[in-house]
Design a protein around this motif. Structure first.
Motif, PDB file in Angstrom:
ATOM      1  N   ASN A  54       0.801  -1.231   0.000  1.00 39.81           N
ATOM      2  CA  ASN A  54       0.000   0.000   0.000  1.00 39.81           C
ATOM      3  C   ASN A  54       0.837   1.286   0.000  1.00 39.81           C
ATOM      4  O   ASN A  54       0.293   2.378   0.084  1.00 39.81           O
ATOM      5  CB  ASN A  54      -0.991   0.024   1.179  1.00 39.81           C
ATOM      6  CG  ASN A  54      -2.137   0.976   0.926  1.00 39.81           C
ATOM      7  OD1 ASN A  54      -2.736   0.967  -0.150  1.00 39.81           O
ATOM      8  ND2 ASN A  54      -2.421   1.829   1.888  1.00 39.81           N
ATOM      9  N   ASN A  86       6.145   8.893  -0.713  1.00 42.76           N
ATOM     10  CA  ASN A  86       5.016   8.871  -1.648  1.00 42.76           C
ATOM     11  C   ASN A  86       3.719   9.378  -1.004  1.00 42.76           C
ATOM     12  O   ASN A  86       3.626   9.501   0.206  1.00 42.76           O
ATOM     13  CB  ASN A  86       4.839   7.445  -2.184  1.00 42.76           C
ATOM     14  CG  ASN A  86       3.958   7.400  -3.400  1.00 42.76           C
ATOM     15  OD1 ASN A  86       3.980   8.306  -4.251  1.00 42.76           O
ATOM     16  ND2 ASN A  86       3.144   6.372  -3.513  1.00 42.76           N
ATOM     17  N   ASN A 138       4.169  11.852  -5.974  1.00 36.95           N
ATOM     18  CA  ASN A 138       2.734  11.589  -6.131  1.00 36.95           C
ATOM     19  C   ASN A 138       2.639  10.579  -7.261  1.00 36.95           C
ATOM     20  O   ASN A 138       2.683  10.930  -8.437  1.00 36.95           O
ATOM     21  CB  ASN A 138       1.992  12.885  -6.457  1.00 36.95           C
ATOM     22  CG  ASN A 138       0.540  12.641  -6.864  1.00 36.95           C
ATOM     23  OD1 ASN A 138       0.076  11.506  -6.928  1.00 36.95           O
ATOM     24  ND2 ASN A 138      -0.170  13.710  -7.149  1.00 36.95           N
ATOM     25  N   ALA A 139       2.549   9.307  -6.865  1.00 33.40           N
ATOM     26  CA  ALA A 139       2.592   8.226  -7.851  1.00 33.40           C
ATOM     27  C   ALA A 139       1.354   8.207  -8.733  1.00 33.40           C
ATOM     28  O   ALA A 139       1.382   7.629  -9.829  1.00 33.40           O
ATOM     29  CB  ALA A 139       2.776   6.884  -7.150  1.00 33.40           C
TER      30      ALA A 139
HETATM   31  P1  GDP Z   1       1.709  -1.180  -3.407  1.00 29.87           P
HETATM   32  O1  GDP Z   1       0.994  -2.175  -2.561  1.00 29.87           O
HETATM   33  O2  GDP Z   1       2.931  -0.657  -2.725  1.00 29.87           O
HETATM   34  O3  GDP Z   1       2.005  -1.671  -4.783  1.00 29.87           O
HETATM   35  O4  GDP Z   1       0.729   0.088  -3.513  1.00 29.87           O
HETATM   36  P2  GDP Z   1      -0.244   0.483  -4.723  1.00 29.87           P
HETATM   37  O5  GDP Z   1       0.540   1.023  -5.869  1.00 29.87           O
HETATM   38  O6  GDP Z   1      -1.165  -0.644  -4.990  1.00 29.87           O
HETATM   39  O7  GDP Z   1      -1.033   1.713  -4.069  1.00 29.87           O
HETATM   40  C1  GDP Z   1      -1.854   1.529  -2.934  1.00 29.87           C
HETATM   41  C2  GDP Z   1      -2.998   2.541  -2.944  1.00 29.87           C
HETATM   42  O8  GDP Z   1      -2.483   3.868  -2.777  1.00 29.87           O
HETATM   43  C3  GDP Z   1      -3.774   2.562  -4.261  1.00 29.87           C
HETATM   44  O9  GDP Z   1      -5.122   2.797  -3.953  1.00 29.87           O
HETATM   45  C4  GDP Z   1      -3.173   3.738  -5.006  1.00 29.87           C
HETATM   46  O10 GDP Z   1      -4.072   4.327  -5.912  1.00 29.87           O
HETATM   47  C5  GDP Z   1      -2.843   4.685  -3.881  1.00 29.87           C
HETATM   48  N1  GDP Z   1      -1.686   5.561  -4.176  1.00 29.87           N
HETATM   49  C6  GDP Z   1      -0.469   5.170  -4.604  1.00 29.87           C
HETATM   50  N2  GDP Z   1       0.347   6.212  -4.736  1.00 29.87           N
HETATM   51  C7  GDP Z   1      -0.364   7.314  -4.386  1.00 29.87           C
HETATM   52  C8  GDP Z   1      -0.061   8.724  -4.307  1.00 29.87           C
HETATM   53  O11 GDP Z   1       1.051   9.185  -4.576  1.00 29.87           O
HETATM   54  N3  GDP Z   1      -1.072   9.543  -3.910  1.00 29.87           N
HETATM   55  C9  GDP Z   1      -2.313   9.070  -3.576  1.00 29.87           C
HETATM   56  N4  GDP Z   1      -3.229   9.966  -3.192  1.00 29.87           N
HETATM   57  N5  GDP Z   1      -2.620   7.764  -3.629  1.00 29.87           N
HETATM   58  C10 GDP Z   1      -1.664   6.893  -4.029  1.00 29.87           C
END
Ligand code: GDP
Length: 173
Positions: free
Chosen positions: A16, A119, A154-155
């Motif tokens: 997450n 992030n 901000n991914a």
């Molecule tokens: P992972 O488990 O590390 O791969 O995380 P994910 O890429 O699946 O992201 C987890 C959640 O956080 C998802 O709902 C994404 O849309 C959200 N998310 C990821 N990066 C950002 C960011 O920079 N800003 C916001 N607001 N949400 C993000």
């Protein structure tokens, strides 16, 4: 020098934190991603861009798999650590995971650069770069031994992602 040949980059962080979202901005268009079978017990993604080979691993709660993913450190040239800068509750867990990374022989002995993405910087309540660096214990790191850099990102839209990778590539040269 290290500028020749392929570089292996390990992307790690808690679940997450935004790893999957973030790497979408690094991957070349329509890159085919290899995903390991779920039977392994943890997610591994691999893709290549230019002469950089990325391996993405979910670290969270996977300590029992640690011996399994330990070998991913072999021949790694750099580590990208993604942290959710709004997740104050799990910041100490992230710190512990980062400490595990930093303890690793490969990291200790080779001056391997560590790039941290603070992030979710777009969200209210996200911690600043300085706060994250302090909370993660980066501020106390010897930069000569382990070059490190923290980039706010901000991914969702890819903000900061390129800047971070550019630092990494420059540091690896
Ligand atoms: P992972 O488990 O590390 O791969 O995380 P994910 O890429 O699946 O992201 C987890 C959640 O956080 C998802 O709902 C994404 O849309 C959200 N998310 C990821 N990066 C950002 C960011 O920079 N800003 C916001 N607001 N949400 C993000």
């Amino acid at each position: 020098g290290r500028s020749r040949g392929n570089m292996r980059i390990l992307v790690v962080g808690l679940d997450n934190s935004g790893k999957s979202t973030l790497i979408e901005h690094i991957k070349p268009n329509k890159a085919s991603t290899f995903e390991a079978t779920p039977t392994v017990g943890f997610q591994v993604q691999e893709f290549a861009k230019n002469n950089l080979n990325f391996t993405v691993i979910d670290m969270s709660g996977q300590s029992r798999y640690r011996t399994l993913w330990e070998h991913y450190f072999c021949n790694v040239h750099a580590v990208i650590f993604v942290v959710d800068s709004t997740d104050r509750v799990r910041m100490c867990v992230a710190k512990e995971e980062l400490e595990e990374v930093l303890k690793h022989d490969e990291v200790q002995n080779s001056g391997m650069p560590i790039l941290v993405y603070a992030n979710k910087g777009d969200l209210p309540g996200s911690m600043s770069r300085q706060e994250c660096a302090d909370e993660l214990g980066l501020s106390g790191l010897n930069d000569e031994q382990t070059p490190w850099h923290i980039e706010k990102s901000n991914a969702l839209v890819g903000l900061g992602v390129e800047e971070g990778v550019n630092w990494l590539v420059q540091t690896l040269q």
